[in-house]
Structures are given as C-alpha cells and as structure tokens.
Design an enzyme around this catalytic site. Structure first.
Site, PDB file in Angstrom:
ATOM      1  N   ASP A  70      -8.970  10.526  -0.521  1.00 31.09           N
ATOM      2  CA  ASP A  70      -9.560  11.798  -0.112  1.00 31.09           C
ATOM      3  C   ASP A  70      -8.966  12.869  -1.015  1.00 31.09           C
ATOM      4  OD1 ASP A  70      -7.036  12.093   1.064  1.00 31.09           O
ATOM      5  OD2 ASP A  70      -7.777  12.203   3.110  1.00 31.09           O
ATOM      6  N   ASN A  91       0.831  -1.205   0.000  1.00 30.76           N
ATOM      7  CA  ASN A  91       0.000   0.000   0.000  1.00 30.76           C
ATOM      8  C   ASN A  91       0.869   1.259   0.000  1.00 30.76           C
ATOM      9  OD1 ASN A  91      -2.710   1.147   0.350  1.00 30.76           O
ATOM     10  ND2 ASN A  91      -2.067   1.724   2.422  1.00 30.76           N
ATOM     11  N   GLU A  98      -7.316   4.691   0.289  1.00 35.03           N
ATOM     12  CA  GLU A  98      -7.365   5.813   1.245  1.00 35.03           C
ATOM     13  C   GLU A  98      -7.783   7.109   0.554  1.00 35.03           C
ATOM     14  OE1 GLU A  98      -3.837   6.196   3.655  1.00 35.03           O
ATOM     15  OE2 GLU A  98      -3.508   4.039   3.750  1.00 35.03           O
TER      16      GLU A  98
HETATM   17  O1  G3I Z   1      -5.664   9.245  20.104  1.00 41.75           O
HETATM   18  C1  G3I Z   1      -4.686  10.243  20.468  1.00 41.75           C
HETATM   19  C2  G3I Z   1      -5.245  11.165  21.497  1.00 41.75           C
HETATM   20  O2  G3I Z   1      -5.479  10.427  22.676  1.00 41.75           O
HETATM   21  C3  G3I Z   1      -4.255  12.290  21.746  1.00 41.75           C
HETATM   22  O3  G3I Z   1      -4.798  13.215  22.633  1.00 41.75           O
HETATM   23  C4  G3I Z   1      -3.935  13.018  20.439  1.00 41.75           C
HETATM   24  C5  G3I Z   1      -2.887  14.103  20.636  1.00 41.75           C
HETATM   25  O4  G3I Z   1      -2.206  14.379  19.446  1.00 41.75           O
HETATM   26  O5  G3I Z   1      -3.416  12.067  19.531  1.00 41.75           O
HETATM   27  C6  G3I Z   1      -4.331  11.054  19.228  1.00 41.75           C
HETATM   28  O6  G3I Z   1      -3.758  10.142  18.307  1.00 41.75           O
HETATM   29  C7  G3I Z   1      -3.606  10.603  16.979  1.00 41.75           C
HETATM   30  C8  G3I Z   1      -4.383   9.679  16.076  1.00 41.75           C
HETATM   31  O7  G3I Z   1      -4.163  10.031  14.735  1.00 41.75           O
HETATM   32  C9  G3I Z   1      -5.875   9.701  16.347  1.00 41.75           C
HETATM   33  O8  G3I Z   1      -6.399  10.944  16.055  1.00 41.75           O
HETATM   34  C10 G3I Z   1      -2.148  10.590  16.643  1.00 41.75           C
HETATM   35  O9  G3I Z   1      -1.473  11.585  17.394  1.00 41.75           O
HETATM   36  C11 G3I Z   1      -1.958  10.857  15.165  1.00 41.75           C
HETATM   37  O10 G3I Z   1      -0.591  10.658  14.823  1.00 41.75           O
HETATM   38  C12 G3I Z   1      -2.800   9.900  14.370  1.00 41.75           C
HETATM   39  O11 G3I Z   1      -2.669  10.231  13.000  1.00 41.75           O
HETATM   40  C13 G3I Z   1      -2.998   9.221  12.070  1.00 41.75           C
HETATM   41  C14 G3I Z   1      -1.823   9.023  11.138  1.00 41.75           C
HETATM   42  O12 G3I Z   1      -2.159   8.118  10.086  1.00 41.75           O
HETATM   43  C15 G3I Z   1      -0.603   8.444  11.887  1.00 41.75           C
HETATM   44  O13 G3I Z   1      -0.862   7.154  12.360  1.00 41.75           O
HETATM   45  C16 G3I Z   1      -4.223   9.691  11.285  1.00 41.75           C
HETATM   46  O14 G3I Z   1      -5.365   9.702  12.157  1.00 41.75           O
HETATM   47  C17 G3I Z   1      -4.480   8.729  10.137  1.00 41.75           C
HETATM   48  O15 G3I Z   1      -5.511   9.242   9.299  1.00 41.75           O
HETATM   49  C18 G3I Z   1      -3.210   8.595   9.298  1.00 41.75           C
HETATM   50  O16 G3I Z   1      -3.481   7.665   8.265  1.00 41.75           O
HETATM   51  C19 G3I Z   1      -2.447   7.463   7.321  1.00 41.75           C
HETATM   52  C20 G3I Z   1      -2.486   5.998   6.923  1.00 41.75           C
HETATM   53  O17 G3I Z   1      -2.371   5.190   8.061  1.00 41.75           O
HETATM   54  C21 G3I Z   1      -1.381   5.680   5.923  1.00 41.75           C
HETATM   55  N1  G3I Z   1      -1.430   6.559   4.763  1.00 41.75           N
HETATM   56  C22 G3I Z   1      -1.482   8.001   5.084  1.00 41.75           C
HETATM   57  C23 G3I Z   1      -2.621   8.300   6.050  1.00 41.75           C
HETATM   58  C24 G3I Z   1      -2.736   9.787   6.313  1.00 41.75           C
HETATM   59  O18 G3I Z   1      -1.600  10.265   6.955  1.00 41.75           O
END
Ligand code: G3I
Length: 355
Positions: A274, A206, A272
C-alpha cells in the site's frame, strides 16, 4: 490521441501522459474495460494478484465482495489467521473466520496466503504473561504452528511463517518474547515445525522496508542466506512494501534486491503493498495520486521482471477498509472507485508480454 469522453477518462488520459505512456496506446479507458486484474494475470502462468481481506467488510459489504471476486485470484486474511484471532487461550482454537475465508477462496478459485504464524505482535496475554521457560515456550510455539498449519493443510498454498523478526533499523534480530525466551533459533525452529506439518506448503519470511538495498534489506538477505546454508526449509521471502508517496522506489533498486534474493533460489512475493499519501502538505491531490500510482507500478514492474516473483498482494484494496484510512493508501477509493493506482497496475498487466 483519443478524446477523453468523460470526467473519469479525462483523469486517466492526463495521467497516462504524465507517465509517458501514449494516451492513444494499448489500454482502453477504464469505464469500457471488461477485463479485470485477475484475468490479466493469466498471461503469466503461476502468477497471482492478491488482496488482504477484512473479514467484516467481506460479510457486510456486497461491493467489497464483488470487487474482491472480480479483481483478485489470491487472498490473505488480514487478521483472521493471527495468533490473537485463532488461539485465545491455551487449549482453545477458533478457526471460524479463517475457515470461512478459506471456503470463500475455494469457491472463487482464489489461492490463499496464510498470515502469520510467528510475530512479535498480536500474541494473547496467556502467552506473553505466562512466564514460561524456554522448553515450555518452545512447546507452545510448536503446538500453535503445527495445529494451525495442519488445520489448513492442502488449502493454504503458502505461509508467512515468521513475520517482522528484524529490528526496524536493520540492526540484527528484533528484541521480543521469542528471542528473549527461546533465542534467535526460534526462526529456524518455526520453519522446521511448519514444514513438518505441511511439507507441500511454501514457507516465507515476511518483512517491511526490505524492498530496497538498505541496511534492513541486507540483514534480511543475510538471515535468509544463513537459514538456507543450514538447510532450513525456507521457500520464499515476502516483501511487504508498505510505502509512502514521499519516498519513491525505483524499479532498478527493487529489481536489484529481488535479483540477489532469487539468486538464493528463493521465491519472492510482494505481500502487503500500500502507498500512504502523506507529505508534502499543500501538494495538489492529483499529484499525490500520480505519485501513489507510480510507487505501485514500480513495485509491480520489478516483480514481473523477475521470474521468481510469483504474486503481488495489496494490503486492502479500498481506502474504506485499510489499517490506515487517513492515508488513503489503497488502489480503490473509500467509495469503491478505482484510483490511478488501479489503472497503473491494469496498464502494466495489460501491456505485459511473457517471454
Ligand atoms: O476487531 C476488533 C474490534 O472488535 C474492536 O472493537 C477494535 C477496537 O480497537 O479492534 C478490532 O481489532 C483490530 C483489528 O485490526 C481489526 O480491525 C485490532 O485492534 C488492531 O490491532 C488490528 O490491526 C491490524 C494490525 O495488523 C495488528 O494485527 C490491522 O488491521 C492489520 O492491517 C495489520 O496488518 C499488519 C500485518 O499483519 C503485518 N505487517 C504490517 C501490517 C500493518 O500494520
């Protein structure tokens, strides 16, 4: 031409003309539609329409839950199956949220895409800062992959086994913990370990910015071709499709890319999608929404045009629950109203004829 009978219908009547679809044609106005996206995709057996799912949104917002149930027949946990969510310390696995999502999917007859087993991001400190040698890190990675895949055996239809392993400019593999300590063969090993744990799960590579015919896409093609030549159990490729309105992708370019991938006998999934509403500053909002709809529509059209393309997933369906809310990239507004992009997907599926 059928008169537009409400403000909402007026938006869509105007919109359909812009895209050259006669407004009197086949698609009913949105407010009278009884059919949903998940019902429309039944016209193409084996095809799924999916969304990434934000766990907190699902458990706290009834509108979010209702739209998810009504419109989609596949889900991808947005974060709940990532290493950082599931495997926070060496001997502790916490599957609570991921299990709840899988149970939700089963109850609502939705297919599950597992995301993701090996990524350069979202790895806990105990792995990154553990100073493990090659054999140790291989054992850790194998244990992680096989524990997670075994846990969901028979419940997760397909896995994004390796995520975003290519450098953003397409110049070879990404320099990361896995390449530095294990070497490039971590990719082949990951697929083999996942296959051992669930031989029936479909295993995907992916990545983003790989839907066109540019350098990164070529690198991805060559990576997959070489894995297949080495008989590594790779079943498919996930084209993430995080796009921007300022960059339109034509159906023909995306179709050309999909054709060369399906010629390798790989399945294809849009994983994914958007479309960020960004530049140019000053462009009127309805034009941006039309461009956004067009990007979504072109991707779905390319996907439906290739029998190997088996699912189309949006990375969050609402602007209220997206990794980049400032860019309003989803098919529903933050107030859970369908946007022109939703209507575009609806029209394409409504008019789809399986042949
Ligand atoms: O859940 C915690 C929360 O408890 C805390 O207070 C907050 C503070 O920053 O963070 C929250 O976690 C975040 C989580 O998203 C949920 O919102 C993480 O910091 C944040 O890093 C995380 O980001 C995700 C990112 O991947 C990194 O894992 C995004 O939601 C998610 O949409 C994004 O998805 C990625 C795919 O996996 C791979 N391809 C790209 C895509 C977009 O970046």
């Amino acid at each position: 031409m059928r008169p537009c009978i409400s403000a909402l219908a007026a938006v869509f009547c105007g919109w359909t003309l812009v895209f050259g679809i006669p407004a009197h044609a086949v698609t009913p106005p949105l407010q009278t539609q009884n059919t949903t996206l998940r019902q429309l995709v039944l016209k193409r057996p084996g095809f799924y329409i999916g969304s990434a799912v934000d766990y907190q949104a699902l458990v706290s917002n009834p509108s979010y839950k209702a739209i998810l149930q009504q419109q989609f027949n596949q889900l991808t946990p947005e974060n709940a199956m990532k290493w950082g969510a599931i495997h926070q310390s060496p001997d502790t696995y916490n599957f609570t949220q991921a299990d709840n999502l899988v149970e939700f999917a089963i109850q609502n007859k939705m297919r599950v895409r597992g995301h993701t087993l090996v990524w350069y991001k979202n790895i806990p400190d105990w792995v990154v800062k553990g100073n493990y040698n090659r054999d140790q890190l291989m054992a850790i990675l194998k244990n992680h992959i096989q524990t997670v895949v075994s846990h969901f055996k028979g419940k997760v239809a397909e896995w994004d086994v390796v995520n975003e392993a290519i450098e953003p400019n397409g110049n070879g593999l990404r320099d990361c913990l896995w390449t530095q300590v294990i070497g490039p063969e971590y990719i082949a090993l990951a697929f083999q370990w996942a296959h051992e744990a669930d031989p029936d799960a479909l295993l995907f590579y992916n990545d983003y910015n790989t839907e066109d015919l540019g350098p990164k896409s070529v690198t991805q093609y060559n990576l997959l071709k070489n894995l297949l030549l080495a008989h590594i159990p790779v079943n498919g490729v996930g084209l993430q499709m995080h796009q921007k309105t300022k960059i339109p992708y034509s159906i023909s370019i995306m179709s050309g890319n999909m054709r060369r991938l399906s010629d390798l006998n790989l399945r294809i999934a849009v994983t994914e999608m958007d479309v960020s509403i960004t530049e140019p500053v000053g462009e009127d909002y309805s034009t941006k929404l039309q461009k956004q709809a067009s990007n979504y529509g072109n991707a779905l059209s390319a996907c439906l045009g290739n029998k190997a393309c088996t699912s189309f997933t949006v990375w969050g369906f609402s602007d209220a629950y997206t990794w980049q809310p400032e860019n309003q990239p989803a098919i529903y507004s933050a107030s859970m109203q369908p946007k022109p992009a939703y209507q575009k997907l609806y029209d394409i599926l409504y008019n789809y004829i399986d042949n």
